[in-house]
Design a protein around this motif. Structure first.
Motif, PDB file in Angstrom:
ATOM      1  N   MET A   9       0.843  -1.251  -0.022  1.00  0.00           N
ATOM      2  CA  MET A   9       0.066  -0.089   0.104  1.00  0.00           C
ATOM      3  C   MET A   9       1.077   1.272   0.088  1.00  0.00           C
ATOM      4  SD  MET A   9      -3.375   0.742   1.106  1.00  0.00           S
ATOM      5  CE  MET A   9      -4.320   2.136   1.436  1.00  0.00           C
ATOM      6  N   PRO A  10       0.607   2.108  -0.959  1.00  0.00           N
ATOM      7  CA  PRO A  10       1.634   3.340  -0.925  1.00  0.00           C
ATOM      8  C   PRO A  10       1.380   4.220   0.366  1.00  0.00           C
ATOM      9  CG  PRO A  10       0.376   3.143  -3.397  1.00  0.00           C
ATOM     10  CD  PRO A  10      -0.197   2.072  -2.181  1.00  0.00           C
ATOM     11  N   MET A  11       2.333   5.091   0.493  1.00  0.00           N
ATOM     12  CA  MET A  11       2.106   5.991   1.627  1.00  0.00           C
ATOM     13  C   MET A  11       1.537   7.287   1.179  1.00  0.00           C
ATOM     14  SD  MET A  11       5.091   7.535   3.895  1.00  0.00           S
ATOM     15  CE  MET A  11       5.573   6.005   4.262  1.00  0.00           C
ATOM     16  N   ASP A  12       0.542   7.674   1.432  1.00  0.00           N
ATOM     17  CA  ASP A  12      -0.146   9.006   1.062  1.00  0.00           C
ATOM     18  C   ASP A  12       0.378  10.304   1.757  1.00  0.00           C
ATOM     19  OD1 ASP A  12      -1.218   9.404   3.601  1.00  0.00           O
ATOM     20  OD2 ASP A  12      -3.202   8.860   3.291  1.00  0.00           O
ATOM     21  N   ALA A  13      -0.126  11.387   0.864  1.00  0.00           N
ATOM     22  CA  ALA A  13       0.590  12.733   1.233  1.00  0.00           C
ATOM     23  C   ALA A  13       0.458  13.202   2.731  1.00  0.00           C
ATOM     24  CB  ALA A  13      -0.176  13.636   0.335  1.00  0.00           C
ATOM     25  N   THR A  14      -0.727  12.650   3.265  1.00  0.00           N
ATOM     26  CA  THR A  14      -1.110  13.110   4.682  1.00  0.00           C
ATOM     27  C   THR A  14      -0.121  12.439   5.693  1.00  0.00           C
ATOM     28  OG1 THR A  14      -3.405  13.077   4.187  1.00  0.00           O
ATOM     29  CG2 THR A  14      -2.718  13.141   6.507  1.00  0.00           C
ATOM     30  N   GLU A  15       0.449  11.151   5.349  1.00  0.00           N
ATOM     31  CA  GLU A  15       1.076  10.434   6.300  1.00  0.00           C
ATOM     32  C   GLU A  15       2.572  11.016   6.073  1.00  0.00           C
ATOM     33  OE1 GLU A  15       2.968   7.612   8.740  1.00  0.00           O
ATOM     34  OE2 GLU A  15       0.977   8.146   8.416  1.00  0.00           O
ATOM     35  N   ILE A  16       3.017  11.186   4.802  1.00  0.00           N
ATOM     36  CA  ILE A  16       4.367  11.830   4.477  1.00  0.00           C
ATOM     37  C   ILE A  16       4.693  13.178   5.194  1.00  0.00           C
ATOM     38  CG2 ILE A  16       5.983  12.509   2.755  1.00  0.00           C
ATOM     39  CD1 ILE A  16       4.667  10.556   0.893  1.00  0.00           C
ATOM     40  N   GLU A  17       3.576  14.010   5.132  1.00  0.00           N
ATOM     41  CA  GLU A  17       3.357  15.463   5.644  1.00  0.00           C
ATOM     42  C   GLU A  17       3.455  15.232   7.087  1.00  0.00           C
ATOM     43  OE1 GLU A  17       1.080  19.605   5.526  1.00  0.00           O
ATOM     44  OE2 GLU A  17       0.411  17.873   4.106  1.00  0.00           O
ATOM     45  N   SER A  18       2.790  14.312   7.722  1.00  0.00           N
ATOM     46  CA  SER A  18       2.846  14.343   9.306  1.00  0.00           C
ATOM     47  C   SER A  18       4.115  13.643   9.828  1.00  0.00           C
ATOM     48  CB  SER A  18       1.576  13.264   9.624  1.00  0.00           C
ATOM     49  OG  SER A  18       1.578  11.953   9.300  1.00  0.00           O
ATOM     50  N   ARG A  19       4.730  12.882   8.780  1.00  0.00           N
ATOM     51  CA  ARG A  19       6.043  12.400   9.572  1.00  0.00           C
ATOM     52  C   ARG A  19       6.991  13.610   9.319  1.00  0.00           C
ATOM     53  NH1 ARG A  19       7.282   6.180   7.770  1.00  0.00           N
ATOM     54  NH2 ARG A  19       5.264   5.701   8.371  1.00  0.00           N
ATOM     55  N   ILE A  20       7.032  14.444   8.275  1.00  0.00           N
ATOM     56  CA  ILE A  20       8.007  15.679   8.235  1.00  0.00           C
ATOM     57  C   ILE A  20       7.504  16.625   9.346  1.00  0.00           C
ATOM     58  CG2 ILE A  20       8.513  17.542   6.741  1.00  0.00           C
ATOM     59  CD1 ILE A  20       8.100  15.550   4.132  1.00  0.00           C
ATOM     60  N   MET A  21       6.463  16.735   9.556  1.00  0.00           N
ATOM     61  CA  MET A  21       5.977  17.705  10.586  1.00  0.00           C
ATOM     62  C   MET A  21       6.359  17.230  12.061  1.00  0.00           C
ATOM     63  SD  MET A  21       4.616  20.438   8.980  1.00  0.00           S
ATOM     64  CE  MET A  21       3.916  21.198  10.416  1.00  0.00           C
ATOM     65  N   ALA A  22       6.337  16.193  12.282  1.00  0.00           N
ATOM     66  CA  ALA A  22       6.779  15.726  13.589  1.00  0.00           C
ATOM     67  C   ALA A  22       8.139  16.023  13.793  1.00  0.00           C
ATOM     68  CB  ALA A  22       6.533  14.147  13.759  1.00  0.00           C
ATOM     69  N   ALA A  23       9.169  15.680  12.600  1.00  0.00           N
ATOM     70  CA  ALA A  23      10.526  15.979  12.934  1.00  0.00           C
ATOM     71  C   ALA A  23      10.768  17.482  12.949  1.00  0.00           C
ATOM     72  CB  ALA A  23      11.307  15.539  11.966  1.00  0.00           C
ATOM     73  N   PHE A  24      10.007  18.364  12.016  1.00  0.00           N
ATOM     74  CA  PHE A  24      10.021  19.737  11.753  1.00  0.00           C
ATOM     75  C   PHE A  24       8.884  20.476  12.257  1.00  0.00           C
ATOM     76  CE2 PHE A  24      12.570  17.137   8.880  1.00  0.00           C
ATOM     77  CZ  PHE A  24      14.028  17.551   9.315  1.00  0.00           C
ATOM     78  N   PRO A  25       8.509  20.760  13.438  1.00  0.00           N
ATOM     79  CA  PRO A  25       7.213  21.450  13.649  1.00  0.00           C
ATOM     80  C   PRO A  25       7.125  22.649  12.952  1.00  0.00           C
ATOM     81  CG  PRO A  25       8.235  20.606  15.788  1.00  0.00           C
ATOM     82  CD  PRO A  25       9.284  20.274  14.780  1.00  0.00           C
ATOM     83  N   ASP A  26       8.041  23.426  12.625  1.00  0.00           N
ATOM     84  CA  ASP A  26       7.800  24.587  11.927  1.00  0.00           C
ATOM     85  C   ASP A  26       7.809  24.476  10.387  1.00  0.00           C
ATOM     86  OD1 ASP A  26      10.639  24.080  11.631  1.00  0.00           O
ATOM     87  OD2 ASP A  26      11.179  26.157  11.280  1.00  0.00           O
ATOM     88  N   ALA A  27       7.891  23.508  10.245  1.00  0.00           N
ATOM     89  CA  ALA A  27       7.848  23.487   8.552  1.00  0.00           C
ATOM     90  C   ALA A  27       6.689  23.637   7.870  1.00  0.00           C
ATOM     91  CB  ALA A  27       8.365  21.650   8.247  1.00  0.00           C
ATOM     92  N   LYS A  28       6.898  24.133   6.604  1.00  0.00           N
ATOM     93  CA  LYS A  28       5.880  24.471   5.591  1.00  0.00           C
ATOM     94  C   LYS A  28       6.113  23.341   4.600  1.00  0.00           C
ATOM     95  CE  LYS A  28       5.323  29.125   6.276  1.00  0.00           C
ATOM     96  NZ  LYS A  28       5.235  30.588   5.885  1.00  0.00           N
ATOM     97  N   VAL A  29       5.097  22.294   4.504  1.00  0.00           N
ATOM     98  CA  VAL A  29       5.384  21.354   3.475  1.00  0.00           C
ATOM     99  C   VAL A  29       4.147  21.379   2.310  1.00  0.00           C
ATOM    100  CG1 VAL A  29       5.199  18.951   3.378  1.00  0.00           C
ATOM    101  CG2 VAL A  29       5.978  19.769   5.360  1.00  0.00           C
ATOM    102  N   LEU A  30       4.596  21.474   0.996  1.00  0.00           N
ATOM    103  CA  LEU A  30       3.678  21.263   0.022  1.00  0.00           C
ATOM    104  C   LEU A  30       4.045  19.914  -0.677  1.00  0.00           C
ATOM    105  CD1 LEU A  30       1.966  22.507  -2.164  1.00  0.00           C
ATOM    106  CD2 LEU A  30       3.847  23.378  -3.152  1.00  0.00           C
ATOM    107  N   MET A  31       2.927  19.108  -0.673  1.00  0.00           N
ATOM    108  CA  MET A  31       2.988  17.522  -1.420  1.00  0.00           C
ATOM    109  C   MET A  31       2.319  17.730  -2.899  1.00  0.00           C
ATOM    110  SD  MET A  31       4.461  15.886   0.774  1.00  0.00           S
ATOM    111  CE  MET A  31       4.510  14.339  -0.204  1.00  0.00           C
ATOM    112  N   VAL A  32       2.859  17.065  -3.686  1.00  0.00           N
ATOM    113  CA  VAL A  32       2.192  16.997  -5.159  1.00  0.00           C
ATOM    114  C   VAL A  32       2.436  15.482  -5.579  1.00  0.00           C
ATOM    115  CG1 VAL A  32       2.435  17.760  -7.600  1.00  0.00           C
ATOM    116  CG2 VAL A  32       3.085  19.402  -5.721  1.00  0.00           C
TER     117      VAL A  32
END
Length: 86
Positions: free
Chosen positions: A1-24
């Protein structure tokens, strides 16, 4: 099952709480993503170090559930400058 944008973004945000993330979704298949990540945590780091930090945040699923990630990383000041004139 592929990883969706929400999961990728939440992992990035967990490591970098100040991050702005744009997924395409690059291929429309939920398996090939592009991410633009802006965080002050990248200040003073090389582009390679910045990318390694993001890959570490995603974890062992990189190359598995997440097949491909085209990554752009920015420090907040440089993110604004790079988008001028687009």
């Amino acid at each position: 099952m592929p990883m969706d944008a929400t999961e990728i973004e939440s992992r990035i945000m967990a490591a970098f709480p100040d991050a702005k993330v744009l997924m395409v979704d690059m291929a429309g298949d939920g398996d090939h993503w592009a991410a633009r990540v802006t965080s002050a945590a990248f200040a003073g780091k090389s582009r390679i170090q910045q990318h390694k930090m993001v890959y570490a945040a995603i974890g062992s699923d990189m190359g598995g559930e997440l097949h491909a990630l085209a990554l752009q990383t920015f420090v907040p000041e440089t993110a604004d400058a790079s988008s001028q004139g687009d």
